[in-house]
Scaffold this motif. Structure first.
Motif, PDB file in Angstrom:
ATOM      1  N   ALA A   1       8.249 -58.908  40.713  1.00 58.78           N
ATOM      2  CA  ALA A   1       9.007 -59.748  39.781  1.00 58.78           C
ATOM      3  C   ALA A   1       8.401 -59.613  38.399  1.00 58.78           C
ATOM      4  O   ALA A   1       7.193 -59.792  38.220  1.00 58.78           O
ATOM      5  CB  ALA A   1       8.971 -61.200  40.237  1.00 58.78           C
ATOM      6  N   LEU A   2       9.252 -59.249  37.428  1.00 56.05           N
ATOM      7  CA  LEU A   2       8.778 -59.024  36.057  1.00 56.05           C
ATOM      8  C   LEU A   2       9.782 -59.556  35.059  1.00 56.05           C
ATOM      9  O   LEU A   2      10.923 -59.824  35.409  1.00 56.05           O
ATOM     10  CB  LEU A   2       8.608 -57.521  35.821  1.00 56.05           C
ATOM     11  CG  LEU A   2       7.489 -56.936  36.667  1.00 56.05           C
ATOM     12  CD1 LEU A   2       8.055 -56.044  37.704  1.00 56.05           C
ATOM     13  CD2 LEU A   2       6.483 -56.261  35.791  1.00 56.05           C
ATOM     14  N   SER A   3       9.353 -59.635  33.816  1.00 55.75           N
ATOM     15  CA  SER A   3      10.285 -60.094  32.792  1.00 55.75           C
ATOM     16  C   SER A   3      11.426 -59.079  32.678  1.00 55.75           C
ATOM     17  O   SER A   3      11.237 -57.880  32.927  1.00 55.75           O
ATOM     18  CB  SER A   3       9.577 -60.275  31.457  1.00 55.75           C
ATOM     19  OG  SER A   3       9.095 -59.037  31.019  1.00 55.75           O
ATOM     20  N   PHE A   4      12.593 -59.564  32.300  1.00 57.60           N
ATOM     21  CA  PHE A   4      13.803 -58.733  32.283  1.00 57.60           C
ATOM     22  C   PHE A   4      13.600 -57.462  31.460  1.00 57.60           C
ATOM     23  O   PHE A   4      13.997 -56.371  31.883  1.00 57.60           O
ATOM     24  CB  PHE A   4      14.982 -59.552  31.742  1.00 57.60           C
ATOM     25  CG  PHE A   4      16.289 -58.819  31.766  1.00 57.60           C
ATOM     26  CD1 PHE A   4      16.896 -58.489  32.970  1.00 57.60           C
ATOM     27  CD2 PHE A   4      16.905 -58.432  30.584  1.00 57.60           C
ATOM     28  CE1 PHE A   4      18.102 -57.800  32.999  1.00 57.60           C
ATOM     29  CE2 PHE A   4      18.123 -57.751  30.602  1.00 57.60           C
ATOM     30  CZ  PHE A   4      18.716 -57.432  31.816  1.00 57.60           C
TER      31      PHE A   4
ATOM     32  N   VAL B   1      24.760 -69.196  18.547  1.00 59.26           N
ATOM     33  CA  VAL B   1      24.932 -68.846  19.960  1.00 59.26           C
ATOM     34  C   VAL B   1      23.602 -68.390  20.557  1.00 59.26           C
ATOM     35  O   VAL B   1      22.873 -67.610  19.934  1.00 59.26           O
ATOM     36  CB  VAL B   1      25.976 -67.714  20.108  1.00 59.26           C
ATOM     37  CG1 VAL B   1      26.236 -67.389  21.579  1.00 59.26           C
ATOM     38  CG2 VAL B   1      27.287 -68.084  19.414  1.00 59.26           C
ATOM     39  N   SER B   2      23.297 -68.854  21.771  1.00 61.11           N
ATOM     40  CA  SER B   2      22.065 -68.419  22.438  1.00 61.11           C
ATOM     41  C   SER B   2      22.376 -67.427  23.550  1.00 61.11           C
ATOM     42  O   SER B   2      23.386 -67.546  24.245  1.00 61.11           O
ATOM     43  CB  SER B   2      21.317 -69.629  23.018  1.00 61.11           C
ATOM     44  OG  SER B   2      22.076 -70.245  24.032  1.00 61.11           O
ATOM     45  N   VAL B   3      21.488 -66.441  23.679  1.00 64.06           N
ATOM     46  CA  VAL B   3      21.608 -65.413  24.733  1.00 64.06           C
ATOM     47  C   VAL B   3      20.211 -64.968  25.152  1.00 64.06           C
ATOM     48  O   VAL B   3      19.245 -65.180  24.407  1.00 64.06           O
ATOM     49  CB  VAL B   3      22.358 -64.149  24.249  1.00 64.06           C
ATOM     50  CG1 VAL B   3      23.828 -64.389  24.026  1.00 64.06           C
ATOM     51  CG2 VAL B   3      21.700 -63.570  22.996  1.00 64.06           C
ATOM     52  N   GLN B   4      20.138 -64.329  26.321  1.00 61.94           N
ATOM     53  CA  GLN B   4      18.874 -63.723  26.745  1.00 61.94           C
ATOM     54  C   GLN B   4      18.697 -62.374  26.036  1.00 61.94           C
ATOM     55  O   GLN B   4      19.638 -61.573  25.940  1.00 61.94           O
ATOM     56  CB  GLN B   4      18.862 -63.520  28.267  1.00 61.94           C
ATOM     57  CG  GLN B   4      17.534 -62.922  28.755  1.00 61.94           C
ATOM     58  CD  GLN B   4      17.476 -62.706  30.256  1.00 61.94           C
ATOM     59  OE1 GLN B   4      18.497 -62.600  30.935  1.00 61.94           O
ATOM     60  NE2 GLN B   4      16.264 -62.623  30.778  1.00 61.94           N
ATOM     61  N   THR B   5      17.482 -62.113  25.575  1.00 60.69           N
ATOM     62  CA  THR B   5      17.137 -60.852  24.903  1.00 60.69           C
ATOM     63  C   THR B   5      17.389 -59.653  25.820  1.00 60.69           C
ATOM     64  O   THR B   5      17.128 -59.729  27.013  1.00 60.69           O
ATOM     65  CB  THR B   5      15.624 -60.854  24.550  1.00 60.69           C
ATOM     66  OG1 THR B   5      15.302 -62.111  23.966  1.00 60.69           O
ATOM     67  CG2 THR B   5      15.259 -59.727  23.599  1.00 60.69           C
ATOM     68  N   GLY B   6      17.894 -58.579  25.233  1.00 60.92           N
ATOM     69  CA  GLY B   6      18.034 -57.322  25.989  1.00 60.92           C
ATOM     70  C   GLY B   6      19.235 -57.266  26.905  1.00 60.92           C
ATOM     71  O   GLY B   6      19.383 -56.313  27.675  1.00 60.92           O
ATOM     72  N   THR B   7      20.109 -58.273  26.812  1.00 59.94           N
ATOM     73  CA  THR B   7      21.252 -58.305  27.732  1.00 59.94           C
ATOM     74  C   THR B   7      22.541 -57.813  27.074  1.00 59.94           C
ATOM     75  O   THR B   7      22.627 -57.699  25.849  1.00 59.94           O
ATOM     76  CB  THR B   7      21.517 -59.748  28.225  1.00 59.94           C
ATOM     77  OG1 THR B   7      21.773 -60.579  27.085  1.00 59.94           O
ATOM     78  CG2 THR B   7      20.336 -60.293  29.008  1.00 59.94           C
ATOM     79  N   THR B   8      23.528 -57.605  27.911  1.00 62.55           N
ATOM     80  CA  THR B   8      24.861 -57.253  27.417  1.00 62.55           C
ATOM     81  C   THR B   8      25.496 -58.468  26.728  1.00 62.55           C
ATOM     82  O   THR B   8      26.425 -58.300  25.945  1.00 62.55           O
ATOM     83  CB  THR B   8      25.761 -56.795  28.588  1.00 62.55           C
ATOM     84  OG1 THR B   8      25.690 -57.773  29.634  1.00 62.55           O
ATOM     85  CG2 THR B   8      25.300 -55.446  29.124  1.00 62.55           C
ATOM     86  N   TYR B   9      24.980 -59.670  27.005  1.00 62.67           N
ATOM     87  CA  TYR B   9      25.501 -60.868  26.315  1.00 62.67           C
ATOM     88  C   TYR B   9      25.168 -60.754  24.831  1.00 62.67           C
ATOM     89  O   TYR B   9      26.005 -61.026  23.976  1.00 62.67           O
ATOM     90  CB  TYR B   9      24.916 -62.164  26.911  1.00 62.67           C
ATOM     91  CG  TYR B   9      24.959 -62.150  28.420  1.00 62.67           C
ATOM     92  CD1 TYR B   9      26.120 -61.726  29.071  1.00 62.67           C
ATOM     93  CD2 TYR B   9      23.846 -62.469  29.193  1.00 62.67           C
ATOM     94  CE1 TYR B   9      26.166 -61.641  30.452  1.00 62.67           C
ATOM     95  CE2 TYR B   9      23.892 -62.395  30.574  1.00 62.67           C
ATOM     96  CZ  TYR B   9      25.043 -61.967  31.200  1.00 62.67           C
ATOM     97  OH  TYR B   9      25.088 -61.868  32.551  1.00 62.67           O
ATOM     98  N   LEU B  10      23.928 -60.355  24.555  1.00 60.75           N
ATOM     99  CA  LEU B  10      23.517 -60.165  23.163  1.00 60.75           C
ATOM    100  C   LEU B  10      24.401 -59.091  22.509  1.00 60.75           C
ATOM    101  O   LEU B  10      24.941 -59.304  21.423  1.00 60.75           O
ATOM    102  CB  LEU B  10      22.030 -59.762  23.104  1.00 60.75           C
ATOM    103  CG  LEU B  10      21.507 -59.377  21.715  1.00 60.75           C
ATOM    104  CD1 LEU B  10      21.672 -60.522  20.718  1.00 60.75           C
ATOM    105  CD2 LEU B  10      20.050 -58.950  21.766  1.00 60.75           C
ATOM    106  N   GLU B  11      24.540 -57.949  23.194  1.00 62.73           N
ATOM    107  CA  GLU B  11      25.344 -56.853  22.628  1.00 62.73           C
ATOM    108  C   GLU B  11      26.758 -57.308  22.289  1.00 62.73           C
ATOM    109  O   GLU B  11      27.301 -56.956  21.253  1.00 62.73           O
ATOM    110  CB  GLU B  11      25.438 -55.689  23.640  1.00 62.73           C
ATOM    111  CG  GLU B  11      24.141 -54.928  23.826  1.00 62.73           C
ATOM    112  CD  GLU B  11      23.485 -54.589  22.502  1.00 62.73           C
ATOM    113  OE1 GLU B  11      24.181 -54.025  21.631  1.00 62.73           O
ATOM    114  OE2 GLU B  11      22.291 -54.919  22.324  1.00 62.73           O
ATOM    115  N   ASN B  12      27.342 -58.094  23.168  1.00 59.17           N
ATOM    116  CA  ASN B  12      28.736 -58.490  22.976  1.00 59.17           C
ATOM    117  C   ASN B  12      28.911 -59.639  21.986  1.00 59.17           C
ATOM    118  O   ASN B  12      29.936 -59.701  21.310  1.00 59.17           O
ATOM    119  CB  ASN B  12      29.398 -58.782  24.316  1.00 59.17           C
ATOM    120  CG  ASN B  12      29.717 -57.497  25.055  1.00 59.17           C
ATOM    121  OD1 ASN B  12      30.743 -56.865  24.809  1.00 59.17           O
ATOM    122  ND2 ASN B  12      28.805 -57.042  25.916  1.00 59.17           N
ATOM    123  N   VAL B  13      27.916 -60.525  21.894  1.00 63.85           N
ATOM    124  CA  VAL B  13      28.021 -61.584  20.889  1.00 63.85           C
ATOM    125  C   VAL B  13      27.870 -60.959  19.492  1.00 63.85           C
ATOM    126  O   VAL B  13      28.520 -61.378  18.540  1.00 63.85           O
ATOM    127  CB  VAL B  13      26.984 -62.714  21.124  1.00 63.85           C
ATOM    128  CG1 VAL B  13      27.038 -63.734  19.985  1.00 63.85           C
ATOM    129  CG2 VAL B  13      27.236 -63.427  22.449  1.00 63.85           C
TER     130      VAL B  13
END
Ligand code: ARG
Length: 261
Positions: free
Chosen positions: A80-83, A143-155
């Motif tokens: 288990a590691l950080s994303f 808007v808040s998102v997790q770093t390195g995610t597709t949520y960030l890319e799309n926001v």
């Protein structure tokens, strides 16, 4: 002359050794099978897909991976590691596979090899103000998102957004919404659903999909031997009812990708 030759040979051997270190090979499925265990990395902070129940990893993806490993005839050693460490470590061959709700993107596919998708979902908008539902409602909002995610890319693609706050963990992005530091949070639809159910008093509302995506495991770039076996195992659990049972257990529905995706 003799001395020069010896030095040259010594250098050549050292160079060869260094090259071998740099090109540490990803383990083929044969290597893994011989070893009897596959090393799989996940995050463990993305319920209900991968999270900790006490000190034990649990979740839909943990169950899916265990079921696939069983078909493949190997045991899993979980990490288990950080994303943000997951795909990087895969490229350094520190583990054989990653399963952590990664959307298949062109950018990521340059660096790793994706297997077939194990579910289909997308990023949704969650807000306390029920009027914030779609992309257009994010105009002028934080808007808040997790770093390195597709949520960030799309926001990022929503030009009218005032500010994006990113957090190393999705749970922190959610906390920012709950405590009123942001106007909206973008995360996976099923994560949002579970989170809303678990925190009915938090006043969160689920809006529309911002985008949809296919979610898959990843192996080292070009490790086709392992990707092929994982795909076979996934196919087998999709066909024999194992996947359906796991999916119903976590979501009360079957979340596999439907054709023609
Ligand atoms: N689906 C999103 C992506 O591909 C988010 C994945 C987040 N996963 C996690 N284990 N926190 O970037």
């Amino acid at each position: 002359m003799k001395l020069l030759k010896t030095v040259a040979r010594g250098l050549a051997v050292a160079l060869a050794g260094a090259l071998m270190l740099c090109t540490a090979q990803a383990r083929s499925f044969d290597d893994i099978k011989k070893d009897g265990k596959i090393i799989i990395a996940t995050e463990g902070q993305f319920a209900p897909f991968n999270y900790f129940q006490g000190n034990k990893l649990a979740g839909f993806e943990v169950d899916v991976a265990e079921a696939m490993a069983q078909k493949m005839g190997v045991k899993i050693e979980w990490k288990a590691l950080s994303f943000d460490a997951l795909l990087t470590g895969l490229r350094q061959d520190r583990w054989d596979m990653v399963i952590a709700s990664h959307g298949i993107t062109e950018e990521r596919a340059k660096a790793v090899t994706f297997t077939e998708p194990h579910y289909c979902s997308g990023g949704v908008i969650i807000a306390k103000d029920p009027a914030i539902k779609g992309a257009k409602d994010l105009a002028g909002k934080v808007v808040s998102v997790q770093t390195g995610t597709t949520y960030l890319e799309n926001v990022k693609k929503v030009a009218s957004v005032k500010e994006i706050k990113n957090f190393p963990q999705d749970t922190d992005a959610r906390a920012a919404l709950v405590s009123g530091r942001v106007d909206a949070w973008v995360t996976d639809r099923f994560v949002a659903k579970a989170s809303l159910d678990a925190n009915p008093g938090a006043g969160m509302h689920m809006g529309d999909f911002l985008f949809v995506e296919r979610i898959a495991s990843a192996v080292a770039k070009g490790n086709t031997s392992l990707a092929g076996e994982v795909n076979k195992a996934l196919q087998a659990i999709l066909a024999d009812g194992t996947y359906a049972t796991i999916s119903k257990k976590w979501f009360n529905e079957d979340i596999r990708c439907k054709a023609p995706q």
